[in-house]
Design an enzyme around this catalytic site. Structure first.
Site, PDB file in Angstrom:
ATOM      1  N   TYR A  61      19.631 -38.618 -19.710  1.00 14.96           N
ATOM      2  CA  TYR A  61      20.847 -39.413 -19.531  1.00 14.96           C
ATOM      3  C   TYR A  61      20.949 -39.909 -18.097  1.00 14.96           C
ATOM      4  O   TYR A  61      21.278 -41.076 -17.846  1.00 14.96           O
ATOM      5  CB  TYR A  61      22.065 -38.570 -19.903  1.00 14.96           C
ATOM      6  CG  TYR A  61      23.391 -39.269 -19.738  1.00 14.96           C
ATOM      7  CD1 TYR A  61      23.689 -40.423 -20.461  1.00 14.96           C
ATOM      8  CD2 TYR A  61      24.368 -38.760 -18.879  1.00 14.96           C
ATOM      9  CE1 TYR A  61      24.916 -41.052 -20.325  1.00 14.96           C
ATOM     10  CE2 TYR A  61      25.598 -39.374 -18.740  1.00 14.96           C
ATOM     11  CZ  TYR A  61      25.862 -40.521 -19.458  1.00 14.96           C
ATOM     12  OH  TYR A  61      27.083 -41.152 -19.322  1.00 14.96           O
ATOM     13  N   SER A 107      27.468 -44.322 -14.653  1.00 13.39           N
ATOM     14  CA  SER A 107      27.973 -42.961 -14.483  1.00 13.39           C
ATOM     15  C   SER A 107      27.532 -42.422 -13.133  1.00 13.39           C
ATOM     16  O   SER A 107      26.499 -42.838 -12.593  1.00 13.39           O
ATOM     17  CB  SER A 107      27.437 -42.053 -15.592  1.00 13.39           C
ATOM     18  OG  SER A 107      27.715 -40.688 -15.325  1.00 13.39           O
TER      19      SER A 107
END
Length: 278
Positions: free
Chosen positions: A162, A148
């Site tokens: 995250y 990501s």
């Protein structure tokens, strides 16, 4: 001619979104595909999508399993080998920004959220890679990780765990790429930006809130310069490119960013037009 004839592919997190799109594209290109996820109903939807597109039933292996659990990982490897006889491609797609049970964000998130986030986004990838390694060496196969843009270098103060997990995943991709290329196994990754999937729903947003989120992000040039949220297919096509030895043979340990230009803009540019009068 299909691009992946007689190739056996495992795609984690393929019950919806990017994983589902990748499963469909691989299968339509001749691959035998193991689809997996925790939600059996959504996974059946993926299976039906593949079958309705003309993919033979013998080319689909459905496994309801939790990729963070040892039994689930072992089941993925075993059933793929039992049905297809080998593993050519591993796509580590399963991942999520796990919402804290207390509603906290940033540094107030609990350590339980940290451990669950790392287990899903990093540890499961490490464990699946280790378990698939001998089989991928045998086929001189490919690994594609789904990371990501939160991996950096921009800060992610609200979902810090995250971001940490994905940054670590990028380093794991680079390091394993060098470790495994000596055996003929390539490792690469793709780093999506905003993609309209069920991702934000997993963070606690309902469908209406999710739609507003994507519409807002798409409307702001400082969020997505391309002015459109990505589609799962946009990322799935990159996964196929990285898994295609003919198309990407000289790419080793890299992450392709696919974000509509999001990482190329800075917050200070948001009001630059009003400041300069242009």
């Amino acid at each position: 001619m299909p691009r992946f004839p007689e190739k056996a592919v495992i795609i984690t997190g393929s019950s919806y979104g990017i994983g589902r799109s990748a499963a469909l594209l691989f299968a339509q290109e001749g691959a035998s595909v193991t689809i997996t996820g925790r939600n059996s109903e959504r996974l059946q939807e993926t299976r039906q999508l593949l079958l309705k597109s003309g993919v033979p039933e013998k080319n689909v292996n459905l496994v309801v399993a939790d990729v963070t659990e040892q039994n689930g990982q072992d089941q993925l490897i075993k059933t793929t080998l039992d049905k297809f006889g080998k593993i050519d491609i591993l796509v580590n797609n399963a991942g999520a920004a796990i919402a804290d049970d207390t509603g906290a964000i940033g540094t107030d998130q609990t350590m339980d959220t940290y451990h669950r986030t790392m287990q899903l986004n990093l540890q499961a990838v490490i464990e699946m890679t280790k378990k698939a390694k001998p089989h991928l060496i045998a086929t001189k196969g490919e690994i594609v990780n789904v990371s990501s843009i939160v991996a950096g270098p921009q800060a992610q103060p609200e979902f810090v765990y995250y971001a940490i997990a994905k940054a670590a995943l990028d380093q794991y991709t680079r390091s394993t790429a060098i470790d495994l290329i000596q055996y003929g196994v390539r490792v690469n990754s793709v780093s999506p930006g905003v993609v309209a999937t069920g991702f934000v729903g997993a963070m606690g947003m309902d469908n209406q809130a999710s739609q507003k989120f994507y519409e807002f992000m798409s409307s702001r040039k400082e969020c997505i310069p391309a002015r459109v949220a990505g589609h799962p297919d946009d990322i799935a096509y990159i996964i196929l490119f990285l898994a295609d030895r003919k198309m990407s043979s000289y790419i080793i340990g890299q992450s392709i960013v696919a974000d509509g230009g999001s990482t190329l803009v800075m917050g200070m540019q948001a009001d630059m037009k009003s400041l300069t009068g242009n």
